[in-house]
Design a protein around this motif. Structure first.
Motif, PDB file in Angstrom:
ATOM      1  N   GLU A  25      -1.522  -6.972  -1.228  1.00  0.00           N
ATOM      2  CA  GLU A  25      -3.036  -6.745  -1.834  1.00  0.00           C
ATOM      3  C   GLU A  25      -3.387  -5.332  -1.583  1.00  0.00           C
ATOM      4  OE1 GLU A  25      -5.810  -7.368  -4.122  1.00  0.00           O
ATOM      5  OE2 GLU A  25      -4.348  -9.051  -3.708  1.00  0.00           O
ATOM      6  N   ASP A  26      -3.147  -4.762  -0.511  1.00  0.00           N
ATOM      7  CA  ASP A  26      -3.549  -3.597   0.084  1.00  0.00           C
ATOM      8  C   ASP A  26      -2.937  -2.607  -0.874  1.00  0.00           C
ATOM      9  OD1 ASP A  26      -1.132  -3.891   1.231  1.00  0.00           O
ATOM     10  OD2 ASP A  26      -1.395  -2.390   2.764  1.00  0.00           O
ATOM     11  N   VAL A  27      -1.848  -2.618  -1.402  1.00  0.00           N
ATOM     12  CA  VAL A  27      -1.155  -1.436  -2.062  1.00  0.00           C
ATOM     13  C   VAL A  27      -1.536  -1.984  -3.481  1.00  0.00           C
ATOM     14  CG1 VAL A  27       1.145  -0.698  -2.612  1.00  0.00           C
ATOM     15  CG2 VAL A  27       0.698  -1.858  -0.389  1.00  0.00           C
ATOM     16  N   ARG A  28      -1.651  -3.025  -3.829  1.00  0.00           N
ATOM     17  CA  ARG A  28      -2.299  -3.233  -5.179  1.00  0.00           C
ATOM     18  C   ARG A  28      -3.629  -2.637  -5.539  1.00  0.00           C
ATOM     19  NH1 ARG A  28      -2.511  -8.909  -5.489  1.00  0.00           N
ATOM     20  NH2 ARG A  28      -0.571  -9.246  -6.860  1.00  0.00           N
ATOM     21  N   ALA A  63      22.151  12.108  -4.145  1.00  0.00           N
ATOM     22  CA  ALA A  63      22.921  11.865  -2.871  1.00  0.00           C
ATOM     23  C   ALA A  63      23.291  10.442  -2.641  1.00  0.00           C
ATOM     24  CB  ALA A  63      21.789  12.211  -1.699  1.00  0.00           C
ATOM     25  N   GLY A  64      22.725   9.548  -3.175  1.00  0.00           N
ATOM     26  CA  GLY A  64      23.086   8.012  -3.035  1.00  0.00           C
ATOM     27  C   GLY A  64      22.470   7.607  -1.518  1.00  0.00           C
ATOM     28  N   ARG A  65      21.397   7.984  -1.164  1.00  0.00           N
ATOM     29  CA  ARG A  65      20.863   7.578   0.045  1.00  0.00           C
ATOM     30  C   ARG A  65      20.423   6.179   0.039  1.00  0.00           C
ATOM     31  NH1 ARG A  65      15.938  11.114   1.118  1.00  0.00           N
ATOM     32  NH2 ARG A  65      15.885   9.795   3.040  1.00  0.00           N
ATOM     33  N   ALA A  66      20.657   5.571   1.271  1.00  0.00           N
ATOM     34  CA  ALA A  66      20.252   4.105   1.501  1.00  0.00           C
ATOM     35  C   ALA A  66      18.688   4.195   1.514  1.00  0.00           C
ATOM     36  CB  ALA A  66      20.889   3.553   2.931  1.00  0.00           C
ATOM     37  N   VAL A  67      18.130   2.953   0.809  1.00  0.00           N
ATOM     38  CA  VAL A  67      16.952   2.941   0.615  1.00  0.00           C
ATOM     39  C   VAL A  67      16.322   1.464   1.182  1.00  0.00           C
ATOM     40  CG1 VAL A  67      14.883   3.269  -0.766  1.00  0.00           C
ATOM     41  CG2 VAL A  67      16.569   4.944  -1.260  1.00  0.00           C
ATOM     42  N   SER A  68      15.509   1.435   1.889  1.00  0.00           N
ATOM     43  CA  SER A  68      15.200   0.032   2.174  1.00  0.00           C
ATOM     44  C   SER A  68      14.060  -0.365   1.364  1.00  0.00           C
ATOM     45  CB  SER A  68      14.636   0.023   3.676  1.00  0.00           C
ATOM     46  OG  SER A  68      13.419   0.696   3.929  1.00  0.00           O
ATOM     47  N   PHE A  69      13.896  -1.759   1.063  1.00  0.00           N
ATOM     48  CA  PHE A  69      12.607  -2.262   0.417  1.00  0.00           C
ATOM     49  C   PHE A  69      11.587  -2.137   0.874  1.00  0.00           C
ATOM     50  CE2 PHE A  69       9.661  -5.348  -0.939  1.00  0.00           C
ATOM     51  CZ  PHE A  69       9.891  -5.490  -2.417  1.00  0.00           C
ATOM     52  N   ALA A  70      10.447  -1.529   0.437  1.00  0.00           N
ATOM     53  CA  ALA A  70       9.258  -1.365   1.167  1.00  0.00           C
ATOM     54  C   ALA A  70       8.071  -0.823   0.181  1.00  0.00           C
ATOM     55  CB  ALA A  70       9.293  -0.154   2.076  1.00  0.00           C
ATOM     56  N   TRP A  71       7.099  -1.052   0.568  1.00  0.00           N
ATOM     57  CA  TRP A  71       5.957  -1.014  -0.419  1.00  0.00           C
ATOM     58  C   TRP A  71       5.287   0.531   0.172  1.00  0.00           C
ATOM     59  CZ3 TRP A  71       5.469  -3.691  -4.850  1.00  0.00           C
ATOM     60  CH2 TRP A  71       5.850  -5.158  -4.593  1.00  0.00           C
ATOM     61  N   ARG A  72       5.284   1.538  -0.904  1.00  0.00           N
ATOM     62  CA  ARG A  72       5.321   2.868  -0.638  1.00  0.00           C
ATOM     63  C   ARG A  72       3.971   3.437  -1.281  1.00  0.00           C
ATOM     64  NH1 ARG A  72      10.966   2.143  -0.582  1.00  0.00           N
ATOM     65  NH2 ARG A  72      11.851   2.615   1.182  1.00  0.00           N
ATOM     66  N   MET A  73       3.617   2.751  -2.142  1.00  0.00           N
ATOM     67  CA  MET A  73       2.390   3.588  -3.057  1.00  0.00           C
ATOM     68  C   MET A  73       1.125   3.490  -2.132  1.00  0.00           C
ATOM     69  SD  MET A  73       2.542   4.851  -6.038  1.00  0.00           S
ATOM     70  CE  MET A  73       1.106   4.707  -6.940  1.00  0.00           C
ATOM     71  N   GLY A  74       1.082   3.063  -1.167  1.00  0.00           N
ATOM     72  CA  GLY A  74      -0.024   3.240  -0.207  1.00  0.00           C
ATOM     73  C   GLY A  74      -0.281   4.331   0.294  1.00  0.00           C
ATOM     74  N   ALA A  75       0.810   5.294   0.142  1.00  0.00           N
ATOM     75  CA  ALA A  75       0.805   6.571   0.864  1.00  0.00           C
ATOM     76  C   ALA A  75       0.852   7.516  -0.278  1.00  0.00           C
ATOM     77  CB  ALA A  75       2.228   6.856   1.810  1.00  0.00           C
ATOM     78  N   VAL A  76       0.438   7.156  -1.613  1.00  0.00           N
ATOM     79  CA  VAL A  76       0.632   8.032  -2.702  1.00  0.00           C
ATOM     80  C   VAL A  76      -0.759   8.966  -2.326  1.00  0.00           C
ATOM     81  CG1 VAL A  76      -1.191   6.773  -4.013  1.00  0.00           C
ATOM     82  CG2 VAL A  76       0.397   8.311  -5.283  1.00  0.00           C
ATOM     83  N   SER A  77      -0.417  10.313  -3.002  1.00  0.00           N
ATOM     84  CA  SER A  77      -1.524  11.263  -2.414  1.00  0.00           C
ATOM     85  C   SER A  77      -2.239  11.682  -4.015  1.00  0.00           C
ATOM     86  CB  SER A  77      -0.766  12.393  -2.102  1.00  0.00           C
ATOM     87  OG  SER A  77      -1.949  13.490  -1.796  1.00  0.00           O
ATOM     88  N   HIS A  78      -3.707  11.550  -3.727  1.00  0.00           N
ATOM     89  CA  HIS A  78      -4.376  11.698  -4.773  1.00  0.00           C
ATOM     90  C   HIS A  78      -4.870  13.113  -5.143  1.00  0.00           C
ATOM     91  CE1 HIS A  78      -4.536   7.288  -5.037  1.00  0.00           C
ATOM     92  NE2 HIS A  78      -4.512   7.469  -6.434  1.00  0.00           N
ATOM     93  N   ASP A  87      -2.953  14.544 -11.623  1.00  0.00           N
ATOM     94  CA  ASP A  87      -2.864  13.203 -11.363  1.00  0.00           C
ATOM     95  C   ASP A  87      -2.239  13.031 -10.001  1.00  0.00           C
ATOM     96  OD1 ASP A  87      -0.955  14.580 -13.434  1.00  0.00           O
ATOM     97  OD2 ASP A  87       0.239  13.192 -12.237  1.00  0.00           O
ATOM     98  N   ASP A  88      -1.936  11.755  -9.503  1.00  0.00           N
ATOM     99  CA  ASP A  88      -1.323  11.373  -8.281  1.00  0.00           C
ATOM    100  C   ASP A  88      -0.098  11.998  -7.851  1.00  0.00           C
ATOM    101  OD1 ASP A  88       0.128   9.503  -9.407  1.00  0.00           O
ATOM    102  OD2 ASP A  88      -1.287   7.725  -8.690  1.00  0.00           O
ATOM    103  N   THR A  89       0.443  12.197  -6.857  1.00  0.00           N
ATOM    104  CA  THR A  89       1.597  12.648  -6.491  1.00  0.00           C
ATOM    105  C   THR A  89       2.225  11.728  -4.981  1.00  0.00           C
ATOM    106  OG1 THR A  89       1.082  14.837  -6.849  1.00  0.00           O
ATOM    107  CG2 THR A  89       3.194  14.569  -5.562  1.00  0.00           C
ATOM    108  N   HIS A  90       3.593  11.515  -5.282  1.00  0.00           N
ATOM    109  CA  HIS A  90       4.159  10.661  -4.057  1.00  0.00           C
ATOM    110  C   HIS A  90       4.781  11.732  -3.254  1.00  0.00           C
ATOM    111  CE1 HIS A  90       5.348   7.788  -1.143  1.00  0.00           C
ATOM    112  NE2 HIS A  90       4.567   6.931  -1.768  1.00  0.00           N
ATOM    113  N   PHE A  91       4.819  12.171  -2.311  1.00  0.00           N
ATOM    114  CA  PHE A  91       5.762  13.260  -1.658  1.00  0.00           C
ATOM    115  C   PHE A  91       6.998  12.774  -1.005  1.00  0.00           C
ATOM    116  CE2 PHE A  91       1.960  15.618  -2.283  1.00  0.00           C
ATOM    117  CZ  PHE A  91       2.387  17.119  -2.438  1.00  0.00           C
ATOM    118  N   LEU A 103       2.532  -1.074 -10.777  1.00  0.00           N
ATOM    119  CA  LEU A 103       2.772  -0.966  -9.191  1.00  0.00           C
ATOM    120  C   LEU A 103       4.475  -1.211  -9.047  1.00  0.00           C
ATOM    121  CD1 LEU A 103       2.138  -0.644  -6.232  1.00  0.00           C
ATOM    122  CD2 LEU A 103       1.500  -2.842  -6.155  1.00  0.00           C
ATOM    123  N   VAL A 104       4.924  -2.014  -9.250  1.00  0.00           N
ATOM    124  CA  VAL A 104       6.396  -2.247  -9.480  1.00  0.00           C
ATOM    125  C   VAL A 104       7.063  -1.109 -10.004  1.00  0.00           C
ATOM    126  CG1 VAL A 104       8.293  -3.656 -10.433  1.00  0.00           C
ATOM    127  CG2 VAL A 104       6.350  -4.846  -9.086  1.00  0.00           C
ATOM    128  N   GLY A 105       6.735  -0.625 -10.996  1.00  0.00           N
ATOM    129  CA  GLY A 105       7.350   0.560 -11.592  1.00  0.00           C
ATOM    130  C   GLY A 105       7.071   1.893 -10.669  1.00  0.00           C
TER     131      GLY A 105
END
Length: 410
Positions: free
Chosen positions: A17-20, A233-248, A83-87, A120-122
């Motif tokens: 809900e917080d990321v939504r 690079a094929g880096r390992a990526v864990s499942f996480a909700w990251r949009m809460g850290a998006v930068s406006h 527009d917003d950026t995710h670093f 959000l999923v996208g």
């Protein structure tokens, strides 16, 4: 878990809900940026060539076919680069995924909540793909907004269409042979077009997979897949909700300048005799124009945005960045007080500013309290589109998709 399976996991997940709530703020931010991008007028002639008509809403008021509307809306919402950026991967998530989600939502007659969750999923999928590809993908010349963003747009559209796992894999496979976008387009109309192309690719890949078109089932990570062929690079990526850290963006200039501007937000600069900016080395070749003479150049100049701040000019106001501003004798004289130095121990999100010996520091990664973020996004939206911003915010709060869509074109 491989990257494709990771993306499929996002497609089925119930968002936090917080990321939504943050995604809803990004929806307001995206809408205001897109409306302002249309009003700027630079893309009017281009958009008119795509006026084929259809049921999907476009910022320019012309109805469009789904993929066409996603293309136009993605381009216009990135036209001002506000527009917003995710670093995490250096990408603009909303301009790729929201246009795709809006078009398919309207086709399906789905709800505003459905659209927010799909967007959000996208967005999460685009960040995950960007992390999986790694920073070298970006450094070698690919534009993550366009490449990773296309996979995010595909997942947003696929979720709304209710594709099963097999068809989602085919949609991602189709996307892998369509996604594109180069950093060489930066500074041209091709950069915002990259966002539009990502949105269009997502809509088309999902619709075509729904219609039975097949593709390599592992177009991302398979042999000669997108990763292999695009410097991934094929880096390992864990499942996480990251949009809460998006930068406006709260300043209408290069994001590399924002940490510096935030560091001195409450500092009186007019009478300062020396301002030392310490920044990540990457920004030295991106936004350190020492003597810009155009409004566009001023958006990429530490010295000039600090001079504007010293003289009380609002760096959040797009209209402030004019050629006259860049050539103003007072500002030109003042910016000679600024020195900019690269510092390896700072991240791309950090800046250290020393004003006559007094040090200030800011890290864009430091989370803003939600209420503070919401208030600043509302202020920015009002500055871009006036009172219409309050109506758009209310439509989002009320989950009123028809009202929201109508407001985008008025």
């Amino acid at each position: 878990m491989d990257i494709t399976a990771q993306l499929l996991a996002y497609a089925l997940a119930e968002p936090q809900e917080d990321v939504r709530a943050v995604m809803r703020l990004s929806l307001l931010d995206w809408a205001a940026c897109g409306m302002a991008g249309h009003r700027d007028g630079a893309f009017d002639t281009w958009a008119a060539t795509l006026a084929t008509g259809g049921p999907a809403t476009r910022f320019d008021g012309r109805g469009g076919a789904l993929a066409e509307a996603a293309l136009v809306n993605g381009t216009l919402s990135h036209a001002l680069d506000y527009d917003d950026t995710h670093f995490a991967h250096i990408g603009h998530p909303s301009v790729a995924v929201i246009p795709a989600a809006l078009a398919v939502t309207q086709m399906r007659g789905a709800s505003m909540r459905d659209m927010v969750d799909a967007a959000l999923v996208g967005a999460e999928a685009s960040v995950a793909v960007g992390l999986w590809l790694g920073r070298d993908h970006y450094q070698v010349g690919f534009h993550q907004t366009a490449t990773a963003g296309a996979f995010g747009a595909t997942m947003a559209a696929a979720r709304l269409l209710g594709l099963d796992d097999d068809k989602m894999r085919h949609a991602l496979g189709l996307c892998s042979t369509m996604a594109s976008g180069l950093k060489s387009q930066f500074g041209t109309m091709g950069k915002p077009l990259n966002a539009g192309l990502a949105a269009r690719t997502g809509v088309e890949a999902a619709l075509w997979a729904q219609a039975g078109m097949t593709a390599a089932p592992d177009g991302l990570a398979g042999a000669l897949g997108f990763g292999d062929t695009h410097h991934g690079a094929g880096r390992a990526v864990s499942f996480a909700w990251r949009m809460g850290a998006v930068s406006h963006k709260f300043h209408a200039c290069c994001h590399g300048l924002h940490a510096t501007l935030e560091a001195v937000r409450d500092v009186p600069l007019r009478d300062a005799t020396r301002v030392e900016v310490h920044t990540h080395p990457r920004w030295m070749t991106v936004c350190n124009q020492a003597a810009p003479d155009t409004g566009l150049g001023a958006k990429f100049s530490y010295a000039h945005v600090l001079a504007m701040t010293a003289y009380g000019m609002d760096t959040g106001n797009i209209s402030a960045f004019t050629d006259a501003c860049a050539q103003d004798p007072q500002l030109v004289s003042w910016r000679g007080r600024v020195t900019v130095s690269p510092v390896d121990d700072l991240t791309e999100m950090q800046a250290r500013v020393i004003v006559d010996g007094a040090e200030r520091f800011h890290d864009l990664d430091t989370p803003l309290p939600f209420e503070t973020r919401a208030n600043r996004i509302h202020e920015k939206a009002r500055a871009l589109v006036g009172a219409r911003a309050d109506q758009i915010a209310q439509a989002i709060k009320d989950d009123d998709l028809p009202a929201f869509a109508q407001l985008l074109t008025s």
